[in-house]
Design an enzyme around this catalytic site. Sequence first.
Site, PDB file in Angstrom:
ATOM      1  N   LYS A  79       0.951  -1.479  -0.023  1.00 29.94           N
ATOM      2  CA  LYS A  79       0.000  -0.121  -0.100  1.00 29.94           C
ATOM      3  C   LYS A  79       0.831   1.279  -0.149  1.00 29.94           C
ATOM      4  CE  LYS A  79      -2.232  -0.996   3.758  1.00 29.94           C
ATOM      5  NZ  LYS A  79      -1.474  -2.382   4.071  1.00 29.94           N
ATOM      6  N   ARG A 138      -9.849   1.005   8.666  1.00 30.53           N
ATOM      7  CA  ARG A 138      -9.474  -0.487   8.707  1.00 30.53           C
ATOM      8  C   ARG A 138     -10.586  -1.230   9.700  1.00 30.53           C
ATOM      9  NH1 ARG A 138      -3.564   0.520   8.470  1.00 30.53           N
ATOM     10  NH2 ARG A 138      -2.490  -1.344   9.133  1.00 30.53           N
ATOM     11  N   ARG A 174      11.736  -5.681   4.949  1.00 32.64           N
ATOM     12  CA  ARG A 174      11.462  -4.308   4.834  1.00 32.64           C
ATOM     13  C   ARG A 174      12.607  -3.174   5.515  1.00 32.64           C
ATOM     14  NH1 ARG A 174       5.713  -1.596   5.538  1.00 32.64           N
ATOM     15  NH2 ARG A 174       5.928  -2.754   7.562  1.00 32.64           N
ATOM     16  N   ARG A 224      11.392  -1.569  11.089  1.00 28.61           N
ATOM     17  CA  ARG A 224      10.193  -1.310  11.930  1.00 28.61           C
ATOM     18  C   ARG A 224      10.040  -2.104  12.880  1.00 28.61           C
ATOM     19  NH1 ARG A 224       4.983   0.475   8.138  1.00 28.61           N
ATOM     20  NH2 ARG A 224       4.198  -0.953   9.666  1.00 28.61           N
ATOM     21  N   ARG A 243      -0.570  -9.073  13.055  1.00 29.43           N
ATOM     22  CA  ARG A 243      -1.113  -7.813  12.469  1.00 29.43           C
ATOM     23  C   ARG A 243      -2.057  -8.570  11.338  1.00 29.43           C
ATOM     24  NH1 ARG A 243       4.205  -5.139  10.536  1.00 29.43           N
ATOM     25  NH2 ARG A 243       2.899  -3.934   9.218  1.00 29.43           N
TER      26      ARG A 243
HETATM   27  P1  AP5 Z   1       5.009  -1.420   1.664  1.00 29.72           P
HETATM   28  O1  AP5 Z   1       4.537  -0.544   0.604  1.00 29.72           O
HETATM   29  O2  AP5 Z   1       5.658  -0.686   2.759  1.00 29.72           O
HETATM   30  O3  AP5 Z   1       3.696  -2.293   2.142  1.00 29.72           O
HETATM   31  P2  AP5 Z   1       2.364  -1.707   3.158  1.00 29.72           P
HETATM   32  O4  AP5 Z   1       1.073  -2.279   2.481  1.00 29.72           O
HETATM   33  O5  AP5 Z   1       2.188  -0.301   3.301  1.00 29.72           O
HETATM   34  O6  AP5 Z   1       2.665  -2.554   4.581  1.00 29.72           O
HETATM   35  P3  AP5 Z   1       2.495  -2.052   5.983  1.00 29.72           P
HETATM   36  O7  AP5 Z   1       3.311  -2.779   6.797  1.00 29.72           O
HETATM   37  O8  AP5 Z   1       3.059  -0.416   5.913  1.00 29.72           O
HETATM   38  O9  AP5 Z   1       1.038  -1.902   6.032  1.00 29.72           O
HETATM   39  P4  AP5 Z   1       0.424  -1.650   7.611  1.00 29.72           P
HETATM   40  O10 AP5 Z   1      -0.940  -1.560   6.934  1.00 29.72           O
HETATM   41  O11 AP5 Z   1       0.466  -2.943   8.409  1.00 29.72           O
HETATM   42  O12 AP5 Z   1       1.031  -0.553   8.364  1.00 29.72           O
HETATM   43  P5  AP5 Z   1       0.589   0.889   8.718  1.00 29.72           P
HETATM   44  O13 AP5 Z   1       1.676   1.592   8.823  1.00 29.72           O
HETATM   45  O14 AP5 Z   1      -0.643   1.178   7.912  1.00 29.72           O
HETATM   46  O15 AP5 Z   1       5.766  -2.805   1.336  1.00 29.72           O
HETATM   47  C1  AP5 Z   1       6.155  -3.689   2.317  1.00 29.72           C
HETATM   48  C2  AP5 Z   1       7.543  -4.002   1.824  1.00 29.72           C
HETATM   49  O16 AP5 Z   1       7.455  -4.905   0.443  1.00 29.72           O
HETATM   50  C3  AP5 Z   1       8.578  -3.283   1.576  1.00 29.72           C
HETATM   51  O17 AP5 Z   1       9.939  -3.600   1.939  1.00 29.72           O
HETATM   52  C4  AP5 Z   1       8.464  -2.765  -0.032  1.00 29.72           C
HETATM   53  O18 AP5 Z   1       9.637  -2.263  -0.817  1.00 29.72           O
HETATM   54  C5  AP5 Z   1       8.185  -4.416  -0.346  1.00 29.72           C
HETATM   55  N1  AP5 Z   1       7.286  -4.379  -1.713  1.00 29.72           N
HETATM   56  C6  AP5 Z   1       6.259  -3.612  -2.065  1.00 29.72           C
HETATM   57  N2  AP5 Z   1       5.598  -3.980  -3.193  1.00 29.72           N
HETATM   58  C7  AP5 Z   1       6.412  -4.940  -3.767  1.00 29.72           C
HETATM   59  C8  AP5 Z   1       6.279  -5.777  -4.847  1.00 29.72           C
HETATM   60  N3  AP5 Z   1       5.105  -5.653  -5.722  1.00 29.72           N
HETATM   61  N4  AP5 Z   1       6.966  -6.921  -4.861  1.00 29.72           N
HETATM   62  C9  AP5 Z   1       7.917  -7.132  -3.932  1.00 29.72           C
HETATM   63  N5  AP5 Z   1       8.333  -6.202  -2.735  1.00 29.72           N
HETATM   64  C10 AP5 Z   1       7.251  -5.277  -2.571  1.00 29.72           C
HETATM   65  O19 AP5 Z   1       0.080   0.641  10.248  1.00 29.72           O
HETATM   66  C11 AP5 Z   1       1.128   0.324  11.400  1.00 29.72           C
HETATM   67  C12 AP5 Z   1       0.371   0.105  12.524  1.00 29.72           C
HETATM   68  O20 AP5 Z   1      -0.333   1.480  12.931  1.00 29.72           O
HETATM   69  C13 AP5 Z   1      -0.896  -0.698  12.701  1.00 29.72           C
HETATM   70  O21 AP5 Z   1      -0.434  -2.081  13.261  1.00 29.72           O
HETATM   71  C14 AP5 Z   1      -1.883   0.024  13.798  1.00 29.72           C
HETATM   72  O22 AP5 Z   1      -1.286  -0.564  15.068  1.00 29.72           O
HETATM   73  C15 AP5 Z   1      -1.530   1.467  13.506  1.00 29.72           C
HETATM   74  N6  AP5 Z   1      -2.606   2.145  12.548  1.00 29.72           N
HETATM   75  C16 AP5 Z   1      -2.444   2.535  11.208  1.00 29.72           C
HETATM   76  N7  AP5 Z   1      -3.445   2.778  10.714  1.00 29.72           N
HETATM   77  C17 AP5 Z   1      -4.460   2.444  11.483  1.00 29.72           C
HETATM   78  C18 AP5 Z   1      -5.860   2.664  11.545  1.00 29.72           C
HETATM   79  N8  AP5 Z   1      -6.432   3.225  10.515  1.00 29.72           N
HETATM   80  N9  AP5 Z   1      -6.625   2.286  12.727  1.00 29.72           N
HETATM   81  C19 AP5 Z   1      -6.013   1.772  13.627  1.00 29.72           C
HETATM   82  N10 AP5 Z   1      -4.644   1.577  13.801  1.00 29.72           N
HETATM   83  C20 AP5 Z   1      -3.924   1.934  12.739  1.00 29.72           C
END
Ligand code: AP5
Length: 222
Positions: free
Chosen positions: A13, A88, A127, A160, A171
């Site tokens: 994402k 979410r 990552r 991270r 997660r």
């Molecule tokens: P990346 O693009 O970073 O993936 P992502 O889907 O953004 O993964 P996240 O871990 O950031 O998502 P998340 O939803 O768990 O975390 P968030 O920060 O929102 O890609 C991942 C890796 O893969 C990278 O190394 C990249 O280079 C690689 N990659 C990408 N595309 C690729 C491809 N096509 N092929 C190969 N490799 C690839 O949330 C974190 C925490 O914050 C949550 O757990 C929660 O505690 C809190 N939080 C955030 N939002 C909320 C909410 N709305 N409500 C409640 N809590 C929340």
Amino acid sequence: MYLILLGPPGAGKGTQAKMLAERYRVPQISTGDILRVAVAAGTPLGKEAKTYMDRGALVPDEVVIGIVRDRLTEPDCQGGYLLDGFPRTVAQVEALTRMLRELGVPLPTVVSLDVGEEEVVRRLAGRRTCQACGEPFHVEFHPARLEGVCDKCGEDLIQREDDKEETIRRRLQVYREQTEPLIGYYQTQGLLETVNGLGETGEVFARISSKLEGRVDKAAAP
Ligand code: AP5
């Protein structure tokens, strides 16, 4: 362009959001990034959020909804937005729908990135993220030119806290229980586009873009 990126942790994402925000000239609103900035700054919000994030749990709805409400009323969101990591939960969807109605902005297109769990674990375990500009890298799939150093801004890359395997599994469980049901909801609303998230990032980007080309923004119900 009014867009939501949905998908499990590690689906790509954040990676796609950066590319799409640049292409469509809309602000990327990542609740995860906003929370991590607050954690790094040690604000009261950050201290509270950290207790949830470190164990792979969701931050309480009212906290995240407040963040998004404030952000969506900023002037740069008038012509569009890209929500990455929000909504979410069902409560977040309901709050967002109300907010959009109040603000009088169109309903979003929701892109759901489809990636299997083992691939997600592989992606997250490898990552690395720039601590300054947030640019994502991967030790295997997208390594930095110089190990540990951001290609874009030259700052250090970090792993991270929540990218340890046990926390990744937690997660994913939270995603299955609380977020995956939103896919069915948005499908019923006629707002959903599902995209295969496997393959090179450029291929995934091209798939998303081609889905977006044909869509017309729908007005929020009064
Ligand atoms: P990346 O693009 O970073 O993936 P992502 O889907 O953004 O993964 P996240 O871990 O950031 O998502 P998340 O939803 O768990 O975390 P968030 O920060 O929102 O890609 C991942 C890796 O893969 C990278 O190394 C990249 O280079 C690689 N990659 C990408 N595309 C690729 C491809 N096509 N092929 C190969 N490799 C690839 O949330 C974190 C925490 O914050 C949550 O757990 C929660 O505690 C809190 N939080 C955030 N939002 C909320 C909410 N709305 N409500 C409640 N809590 C929340």
